[in-house]
Design a protein around this motif. Structure first.
Motif, mmCIF file in Angstrom:
data_model
loop_
_atom_site.group_PDB
_atom_site.id
_atom_site.type_symbol
_atom_site.label_atom_id
_atom_site.label_comp_id
_atom_site.label_asym_id
_atom_site.label_seq_id
_atom_site.Cartn_x
_atom_site.Cartn_y
_atom_site.Cartn_z
ATOM 1 N N TYR A 139 0.822 -1.212 0.000
ATOM 2 C CA TYR A 139 0.000 0.000 0.000
ATOM 3 C C TYR A 139 0.858 1.265 0.000
ATOM 4 C CZ TYR A 139 -3.871 -3.138 0.889
ATOM 5 O OH TYR A 139 -4.798 -4.140 0.763
ATOM 6 N N ASP A 175 2.001 3.179 -2.350
ATOM 7 C CA ASP A 175 1.544 4.261 -3.224
ATOM 8 C C ASP A 175 0.305 4.950 -2.660
ATOM 9 O OD1 ASP A 175 0.080 1.921 -3.660
ATOM 10 O OD2 ASP A 175 -0.155 2.247 -5.819
ATOM 11 N N ARG A 176 -0.598 4.172 -2.092
ATOM 12 C CA ARG A 176 -1.829 4.767 -1.543
ATOM 13 C C ARG A 176 -1.535 5.601 -0.297
ATOM 14 N NH1 ARG A 176 -6.113 -0.267 -2.210
ATOM 15 N NH2 ARG A 176 -6.114 -0.266 -4.502
ATOM 16 N N GLU A 204 -0.131 8.835 -1.427
ATOM 17 C CA GLU A 204 -1.197 9.694 -1.954
ATOM 18 C C GLU A 204 -2.037 10.295 -0.834
ATOM 19 O OE1 GLU A 204 -4.067 9.490 -5.880
ATOM 20 O OE2 GLU A 204 -3.593 7.628 -4.816
ATOM 21 N N LEU A 205 -2.297 9.515 0.229
ATOM 22 C CA LEU A 205 -3.047 10.037 1.373
ATOM 23 C C LEU A 205 -2.362 11.243 1.999
ATOM 24 C CD1 LEU A 205 -4.251 6.929 3.459
ATOM 25 C CD2 LEU A 205 -5.665 8.521 2.149
ATOM 26 N N PRO A 237 1.932 9.767 -5.933
ATOM 27 C CA PRO A 237 1.536 8.355 -5.864
ATOM 28 C C PRO A 237 2.391 7.442 -6.732
ATOM 29 C CG PRO A 237 0.049 9.546 -7.301
ATOM 30 C CD PRO A 237 0.973 10.573 -6.710
ATOM 31 N N ARG A 247 3.478 3.392 -9.026
ATOM 32 C CA ARG A 247 2.336 2.627 -8.542
ATOM 33 C C ARG A 247 2.748 1.194 -8.208
ATOM 34 N NH1 ARG A 247 -2.310 5.531 -7.148
ATOM 35 N NH2 ARG A 247 -2.444 7.342 -8.516
ATOM 36 N N ARG A 295 -11.433 -2.436 -6.759
ATOM 37 C CA ARG A 295 -10.608 -1.227 -6.641
ATOM 38 C C ARG A 295 -9.167 -1.510 -7.030
ATOM 39 N NH1 ARG A 295 -8.809 2.213 -1.210
ATOM 40 N NH2 ARG A 295 -7.597 3.766 -2.385
ATOM 41 N N ASP A 296 -8.631 -2.626 -6.550
ATOM 42 C CA ASP A 296 -7.233 -2.955 -6.855
ATOM 43 C C ASP A 296 -7.037 -3.183 -8.347
ATOM 44 O OD1 ASP A 296 -6.759 -2.758 -4.175
ATOM 45 O OD2 ASP A 296 -6.563 -4.918 -3.821
ATOM 46 N N ASP A 351 -7.233 0.178 -10.189
ATOM 47 C CA ASP A 351 -6.003 0.942 -9.963
ATOM 48 C C ASP A 351 -4.888 0.466 -10.882
ATOM 49 O OD1 ASP A 351 -6.994 2.658 -8.108
ATOM 50 O OD2 ASP A 351 -5.888 1.850 -6.397
#
Length: 463
Positions: A262, A264-265, A268-269, A274, A277, A346-347, A350
């Protein structure tokens, strides 16, 4: 035996005047139980730390350990989204202590692997953690592989790998009686260990030095604290708020992220870049039946294809005496999808929309199809294994566990092969360090990586 993961009492904080954020010894869970956020004096039970590490895998725990040993006066916390530590990449790898032969000379991968292997052996000796320095043969079974094998040998010498030698058929038989091959590199420095046991030992060191581990804390938001009417001291000293999916918070001055699948996520948060990837690749292992384990003594690897970061299907002894065969490398449809039909919309979206996967697929279509075919049909994998040990048959193997590798991929479809560390700009970006790509051999390199991260944290945050 895996060292018990102990949650230490308030005595560890006596030199620091208590627990940060009003956290009391009474909030400590019993041994082996997940952390629970307790109610404090502020909303949603906020706690405060000088440094927070996001991610309780082997790299995050090694980094937390390095930081607290170097800066014992700081309050440092580790946040882990699962109820236990080191359960994903750390707990699903082959357990090999790599020697550093494969990696481009002068790259971080090469330097950190060679240093890290020496540190892991030293640490295991100090802590009484069992390992086996069983060695490895990288075996050429076709004439066309010999030039690549010889080039790999030269690369290993450039990287400073200990004890390497090129051996011929008769010496291959002496080391691995059932293995056939034309020529091989003998890597006596390669070993095996239970990396989850190592990671839990890092966690124990960290906690005994006064660190905190908060499990069941899945990070949802990272933002700057909004100054309230009180203008409290914590809001000034600990300006970053990290909030989990339950609405619970911790505050801190600085953040180090070691989020693996996680990464990259989490970047981004925090408002940082990000890219690159993460694309998850599942590796399926087969198991050699116990009555056939005599066929393999140490690690047996093929000559790798330099176009890919995967080392190919290989034979790996385990600390429990079993023999793992594999892994393959196929796209996983979920970031923590250890089964073929695990799926996350979602994965998948992405991977398709935000990464360079489509370009990678077109560039390496035949390789991907071959890996998928081997994943579906045991006979295809066995046929490959028989190039090295002809005695193995389909009836000798069972389907085994799987792991998921966090492979960083740029938008042009290029696999990011080396370690990537970055931060950002702005209020949060200047207070955060992201470990964006820590591919294999990150477990081998974990102690060396932790030294580099501690150096970077000290320099960037002026601790």
């Amino acid at each position: 035996m895996v060292p018990a993961l102990r949650y230490l009492s308030g005595a560890c904080r006596r030199a620091r005047g208590g627990f940060p954020g009003g956290f009391s010894a009474a909030c400590r869970p019993a041994q082996g139980r997940p952390w629970q956020l307790c109610q404090g004096g502020r909303r949603a039970s906020t706690r405060s730390f000088d440094v927070v590490i996001i991610g309780g895998g082997i790299v995050g725990l090694a980094s937390a350990r390095a930081l607290i040993l170097r800066h014992p006066a700081l309050s440092i916390g580790v946040l882990e989204k699962e109820k236990d530590l080191a359960v994903h990449q750390t707990g699903h790898n082959s357990g090999v202590i790599h020697s550093g032969i494969y990696y481009k000379p002068e790259s971080l991968k090469a330097k950190l692997c060679v240093q890290g292997a020496a540190l892991i052996y030293e640490y295991c000796n100090q802590k009484g953690i069992s390992y086996k320095q069983c060695g490895k043969l990288i075996v050429a079974v076709e004439q066309e592989e010999i030039p690549r094998l010889q080039a790999l040998y030269e690369r290993g010498l450039q990287n400073g790998v200990q004890g390497l030698r090129l051996i011929q058929q008769e010496d291959i038989k002496k080391k691995e009686p059932y293995c056939r091959g034309l020529m091989a590199i003998d890597c006596p420095y390669t070993g095996i260990v239970d990396y989850r046991q190592v990671a839990l030992s890092f966690a124990q060191d960290f906690q005994e030095a006064g660190g905190f581990v908060l499990t069941n804390f899945e990070v949802k938001d990272i933002e700057m604290a909004k100054e309230g009417p009180s203008g409290s001291k914590d809001e000034t000293k600990y300006p970053i708020v990290i909030r989990n999916t339950k609405g619970e918070e911790v505050q801190c001055q600085y953040v180090v992220t070691c989020a693996g699948l996680y990464s990259d996520r989490i970047s981004e948060l925090s408002g940082c870049n990000p890219d690159p990837r993460i694309v998850p690749f599942r590796g399926d292992y087969l198991l050699l039946k116990p009555e056939k384990c005599y066929l393999v003594k140490g690690n047996i690897y093929p000559v790798p294809d330099s176009r890919f970061p995967f080392l190919g299907v290989h034979f790996t002894p385990r600390m429990d005496g079993s023999i793992w065969l594999g892994p393959n490398a196929v796209l996983a449809f979920k970031r923590e999808g250890y089964k073929p039909f695990d799926f996350s919309a979602r994965d998948v979206m992405d991977v398709i929309m935000k990464s360079g996967l489509i370009k990678l697929v077109f560039q390496n279509f035949s390789y991907g199809v071959n890996e998928m075919y081997k994943a579906c049909f045991l006979s295809a994998t066995v046929k490959h294994l028989q190039k090295f040990i002809p005695e193995i048959t389909v009836s000798d193997i069972l389907r085994g566990p799987a792991g998921v590798r966090a492979q960083a991929l740029d938008r042009d479809g290029n696999l990011v092969e080396d370690f990537v560390f970055d931060g950002g700009v702005g209020d949060i970006g200047n207070r955060i360090l992201h470990v964006r790509n820590a591919p294999s051999p990150a477990a081998t390199s974990s102690l060396a990586i932790s030294v580099m991260i501690a150096d970077e944290v000290q320099q960037k945050f002026k601790l």
